[in-house]
Design an enzyme around this catalytic site. Structure first.
Site: not given
Ligand code: 13P
Length: 259
Positions: A9, A11, A95, A97, A167, A173, A213, A235
């Protein structure tokens, strides 16, 4: 046997030029991954370019979001048929976020999951508790509510066509991943719910990914858990070598399980 799935992902990262470089690195580094399925979800603006680069490669294309209507007066939105036209096979839904920053509701997420399935793409429904919810002992309540709402009204056959991603919000993150035991505990719980919502047999076929992570260093221990069928990587998916390292770990587990 559930073939492990690793999804990157990206992002809101990367210009089209940067996305081309990353996609080329992945394509060249992952020519024939065995025992694992791989997908990447670039930003909308880079989908067409990445689709061209990945054409003919085993790495599949996904999107990070969609609107639930096929077309209409929805300024700034992107529909599932538009994503399908660009070669997307997967779409993330719910998600954390988006739940937090865009106020996406369980109701909207349910409609997105239905829309994705109705166009023969695969939804990756994301669920996960916040740190506060975990502290208050609400982890199972939270993920159960999100799962039931996201899959509400689906037939057992439709549930069989979905992928789930656990998640935990506190792990996204932050560099602090859930332990393999924590992931397995929640994912086992989710699988139990799938048995109830679909059937025991179907629950055994649905892939449940872990996200939060994940990096090459912790991927193997997480995916070695029988309940963890792969990873949703943020990430660490922005670096071709890092992501390839995670895919290789998953492939090793996937290949070993088949032998
Ligand atoms: P990180 O891997 O950066 O923690 O992000 C996880 C995530 O949100 C993937 O969807």
């Amino acid at each position: 046997m559930r073939t492990p799935l690793v999804v990157g992902n990206w992002k809101m990262h990367g210009t089209v030029a940067e996305a081309r470089v990353l996609a080329t690195g992945l394509r060249d580094g992952l020519k024939r991954p065995r025992g694992v399925h791989v997908a990447v979800c670039p930003p909308f603006t880079a989908l067409a370019a990445v689709s061209e680069i990945l054409a003919g490669s085993p790495i599949q294309l996904g999107a990070q979001n969609c609107h639930h209507e096929p077309a209409g007066a929805h300024t700034g939105e992107i529909s599932v048929p538009m994503l399908a036209e660009l070669g997307c096979r997967w779409v993330l839904a719910g998600h954390s976020e988006r739940r937090k920053e865009m106020g996406e509701s369980d109701e909207q997420i349910k409609l997105k999951v239905r829309a994705i399935l109705s166009h023969d793409l695969t939804p990756v429904l994301c669920v996960g508790e916040t740190a506060d919810e975990r502290r208050q002992g609400l982890t199972f309540t939270t993920v159960e509510g999100q799962l039931r709402a996201g899959l509400a009204g689906l037939s057992a056959d439709q549930i069989a066509k979905t992928v789930l991603a656990y998640e935990p919000v506190w792990a996204i993150g932050t560099g602090v991943n859930a332990t393999p035991g924590q992931a397995a505990e929640v994912q086992g719980y989710l699988r139990g719910l799938l048995s109830e919502l679909a059937s025991k047999e179907i629950a055994q076929t649905v892939r449940i990914l872990y996200g939060g992570s994940v990096k090459a260093e912790n991927a193997e221990a997480l995916m070695a858990e029988p309940e963890v069928d792969g990873a949703l990587v943020g990430g660490a998916s922005l670096n071709a070598q890092g992501f390839i390292g995670i895919v290789r770990k998953a492939a090793r587990i996937g290949t070993a399980a088949k032998e």
